[in-house]
Design a protein around this motif. Structure first.
Motif, mmCIF file in Angstrom:
data_model
loop_
_atom_site.group_PDB
_atom_site.id
_atom_site.type_symbol
_atom_site.label_atom_id
_atom_site.label_comp_id
_atom_site.label_asym_id
_atom_site.label_seq_id
_atom_site.Cartn_x
_atom_site.Cartn_y
_atom_site.Cartn_z
ATOM 1 N N LYS A 130 -5.718 -0.684 4.430
ATOM 2 C CA LYS A 130 -4.630 -1.176 3.758
ATOM 3 C C LYS A 130 -3.375 -0.607 3.118
ATOM 4 C CE LYS A 130 -4.137 -4.763 0.116
ATOM 5 N NZ LYS A 130 -5.116 -5.391 -1.443
ATOM 6 N N LYS A 131 -3.994 0.711 2.174
ATOM 7 C CA LYS A 131 -3.432 1.817 2.126
ATOM 8 C C LYS A 131 -2.235 2.123 2.523
ATOM 9 C CE LYS A 131 -6.515 5.042 2.492
ATOM 10 N NZ LYS A 131 -5.547 6.009 3.384
ATOM 11 N N ASP A 132 -2.302 2.708 4.196
ATOM 12 C CA ASP A 132 -1.658 2.874 4.837
ATOM 13 C C ASP A 132 -0.424 1.421 5.398
ATOM 14 O OD1 ASP A 132 -2.747 5.351 5.075
ATOM 15 O OD2 ASP A 132 -4.046 4.919 6.415
ATOM 16 N N LEU A 133 -1.262 0.739 6.140
ATOM 17 C CA LEU A 133 0.135 -0.415 6.159
ATOM 18 C C LEU A 133 1.268 -0.949 4.779
ATOM 19 C CD1 LEU A 133 1.163 -2.551 7.396
ATOM 20 C CD2 LEU A 133 -1.237 -4.410 6.435
ATOM 21 N N ALA A 134 0.125 -0.883 3.417
ATOM 22 C CA ALA A 134 1.022 -1.343 1.665
ATOM 23 C C ALA A 134 2.804 0.520 2.197
ATOM 24 C CB ALA A 134 0.657 -0.316 0.993
ATOM 25 N N LYS A 135 2.360 0.917 2.472
ATOM 26 C CA LYS A 135 3.506 1.936 2.757
ATOM 27 C C LYS A 135 4.137 2.079 3.842
ATOM 28 C CE LYS A 135 1.845 3.802 -1.121
ATOM 29 N NZ LYS A 135 3.018 3.954 -2.628
ATOM 30 N N PHE A 136 3.678 0.777 4.299
ATOM 31 C CA PHE A 136 4.817 1.098 5.949
ATOM 32 C C PHE A 136 6.169 0.501 5.297
ATOM 33 C CE2 PHE A 136 6.253 -1.214 9.943
ATOM 34 C CZ PHE A 136 6.368 0.151 10.612
ATOM 35 N N PHE B 81 11.203 -8.080 11.550
ATOM 36 C CA PHE B 81 11.134 -6.848 12.052
ATOM 37 C C PHE B 81 9.792 -6.283 11.892
ATOM 38 C CE2 PHE B 81 10.568 -2.912 9.793
ATOM 39 C CZ PHE B 81 12.380 -2.397 9.580
ATOM 40 N N LEU B 82 8.767 -6.737 11.235
ATOM 41 C CA LEU B 82 7.082 -6.098 11.586
ATOM 42 C C LEU B 82 7.234 -6.616 12.791
ATOM 43 C CD1 LEU B 82 5.548 -7.489 8.557
ATOM 44 C CD2 LEU B 82 6.065 -5.181 8.624
ATOM 45 N N LYS B 83 7.815 -7.520 13.321
ATOM 46 C CA LYS B 83 6.875 -7.599 14.883
ATOM 47 C C LYS B 83 7.990 -7.206 16.384
ATOM 48 C CE LYS B 83 5.163 -10.091 18.544
ATOM 49 N NZ LYS B 83 3.709 -10.073 18.267
ATOM 50 N N SER B 84 8.988 -6.371 15.387
ATOM 51 C CA SER B 84 9.779 -5.171 16.314
ATOM 52 C C SER B 84 8.895 -4.007 16.166
ATOM 53 C CB SER B 84 11.209 -5.000 15.728
ATOM 54 O OG SER B 84 11.429 -4.621 14.292
ATOM 55 N N LYS B 85 8.332 -3.490 14.752
ATOM 56 C CA LYS B 85 7.687 -2.885 14.523
ATOM 57 C C LYS B 85 5.960 -2.051 14.634
ATOM 58 C CE LYS B 85 11.710 -0.868 12.969
ATOM 59 N NZ LYS B 85 12.339 0.046 14.034
ATOM 60 N N GLU B 86 5.795 -3.670 15.595
ATOM 61 C CA GLU B 86 4.325 -3.395 15.953
ATOM 62 C C GLU B 86 4.200 -2.313 16.711
ATOM 63 O OE1 GLU B 86 2.269 -7.844 16.931
ATOM 64 O OE2 GLU B 86 3.306 -6.314 19.072
ATOM 65 N N SER B 87 4.584 -2.175 17.643
ATOM 66 C CA SER B 87 4.265 -0.511 18.048
ATOM 67 C C SER B 87 3.758 1.307 17.202
ATOM 68 C CB SER B 87 4.618 -0.099 19.235
ATOM 69 O OG SER B 87 6.122 -0.045 18.520
ATOM 70 N N GLU B 88 4.248 1.236 15.742
ATOM 71 C CA GLU B 88 4.804 1.718 15.186
ATOM 72 C C GLU B 88 3.366 1.353 14.375
ATOM 73 O OE1 GLU B 88 8.131 2.710 13.171
ATOM 74 O OE2 GLU B 88 9.851 2.322 15.185
ATOM 75 N N ILE B 89 3.170 -0.248 13.718
ATOM 76 C CA ILE B 89 2.366 -0.473 13.544
ATOM 77 C C ILE B 89 1.108 -0.022 13.162
ATOM 78 C CG2 ILE B 89 1.209 -2.457 12.398
ATOM 79 C CD1 ILE B 89 3.636 -3.993 11.759
ATOM 80 N N MET B 90 1.037 -0.469 14.880
ATOM 81 C CA MET B 90 -1.128 0.079 15.388
ATOM 82 C C MET B 90 -0.707 1.503 16.170
ATOM 83 S SD MET B 90 -0.521 -2.929 18.844
ATOM 84 C CE MET B 90 -1.027 -4.173 18.961
#
Length: 382
Positions: free
Chosen positions: A329-335, A307-316
């Motif tokens: 870290k706080k932003d990643l935790a709310k993904f 799931f995270l790999k498919s959303k990699e562009s959104e994480i970036m």
């Protein structure tokens, strides 16, 4: 190593006696552009990364000179001409060579930090020189004479100290044909791998956009843990445990690990921040690396990774900063994560993992071809 139908000694020839050299220009990248009808220009950076040993302009691309930047004096390349990169930070890359195998009717000149050579005496066939100048026998000579401390360089004068072996033209052609076929197979394999990755990416996007389940944030289903920095002096080039530290590739090896096997890592900083990776082995998570640990029982780690790999562009897109971007870290935790039932997670992760296993098989074959090519470059030339 030699084809069995050939015998007799190869001629040993000084490179300076084999090739005539022509002046090159000093155009930088800002003076070049792609996809125009202007003269094409070979930049040394493309010799290091981007071009094969045999340059075929039917499929390979060279940049063109922007209007108003054409040099007053230049020598157009011919098929069979070679070009060397005259500088590098690595002695293995100094004098890295390409040969113009097929110009496809294009006008091409050699540019910044290149050495342009031509066999005007017609002693070699098209295709042989590029591989001869890529051979271990030739580069062992270059490493001895390359000058510099941080940047190593050569000039045309150095070629009076270097030799290559020249067999008959029939033998040259057979050697060049074999190595060229291997190069073409490597290109095909890389295309297969790229197409597999694109197919998996497209299926993943469609699959996860349609998936139904509970929508939670990452910190609800696991701990986002930042790694611990290790000074570079403690890292080695090989070892049992690799170190992930804000990049796609390991930054080195260490004698210990701080993360167990089968853990997801996400790059925290640098140009690759947001890159998602599944680590099947224990490893050391560095100061610019996040890992997802202690996931809850209702989430399969393999599913979460897919799931995270498919959303990699959104994480970036969570990146902040420009010079050295990073993800907080706080932003990643709310993904946000969509969690279906366990059985559906297993089916999805198994299906998508099969694409990755297939890509790994194809990549292993590429590596075997590369090893074979390097072996032949060591053994077939003098």
């Amino acid at each position: 190593m030699r084809f069995p139908e050939f015998s007799g000694e190869w001629e040993k020839c000084k490179v300076s006696e084999l090739l005539d050299f022509y002046s090159t220009n000093s155009l930088c990248w800002e003076q070049l552009e792609y996809d125009t009808e202007n003269i094409s220009n070979l930049h040394y950076g493309l010799i290091h990364v981007g071009l094969p040993t045999m340059v075929n302009l039917v499929q390979d691309r060279l940049p063109n000179i922007k209007d108003g930047n054409k040099p007053k004096n230049y020598e157009l390349c011919k098929e069979g001409d070679v070009a060397f990169a005259d500088a590098s930070e690595d002695t293995n890359e100094v004098a890295k060579a390409i040969e113009f195998y097929n110009l496809n009717g294009r006008d091409v000149i050699c540019g910044l930090h290149t050495i342009h050579g031509r066999d005007n005496k017609d002693r070699t066939v098209v295709g042989f020189k590029g591989y001869a100048f890529s051979s271990t026998a030739f580069h062992n000579q270059i490493r001895r004479i390359a000058q510099g401390t941080k940047i190593y360089s050569i000039s045309t004068k150095n070629f009076s100290e270097c030799y290559i072996g020249i067999p008959s033209k029939v033998e040259q052609a057979k050697i060049a044909s074999l190595l060229h076929l291997i190069d073409e197979r490597i290109v095909t394999q890389n295309k297969i791998i790229e197409d597999l990755k694109k197919l998996k990416s497209a299926i993943s996007e469609r699959l996860f956009n349609a998936i139904k389940g509970d929508v939670v944030v990452l910190e609800d289903i696991g701990d986002v843990v930042k790694g611990k920095q290790i000074n570079g002096e403690f890292l080695s080039e090989s070892g049992k445990y690799y170190v992930m530290n804000g990049g796609i590739e390991p930054s080195g090896f260490y004698n210990d690990y701080n993360v167990e096997a089968n853990t997801i890592s996400i790059s925290e900083g640098g140009n690759s921040c947001g890159y998602v990776q599944f680590n099947a082995c224990p490893f050391w998570s560095g100061g610019h690396c996040y890992t997802i640990q202690n996931t809850t029982d209702n989430v399969k780690t393999e599913y979460l990774y897919q799931f995270l790999k498919s959303k990699e562009s959104e994480i970036m897109k969570l990146r902040i900063g420009s010079g050295l971007p990073n993800i907080q870290k706080k932003d990643l935790a709310k993904f946000k994560i969509t969690i279906p039932n366990i059985s559906e997670q297993k089916v999805i992760s198994a299906f998508l993992s099969s694409f990755e296993r297939k890509a790994d098989v194809e990549m292993n074959f590429v590596n075997l071809l590369l090893e074979e090519k390097q072996y032949l470059l060591r053994q077939m030339f003098i």
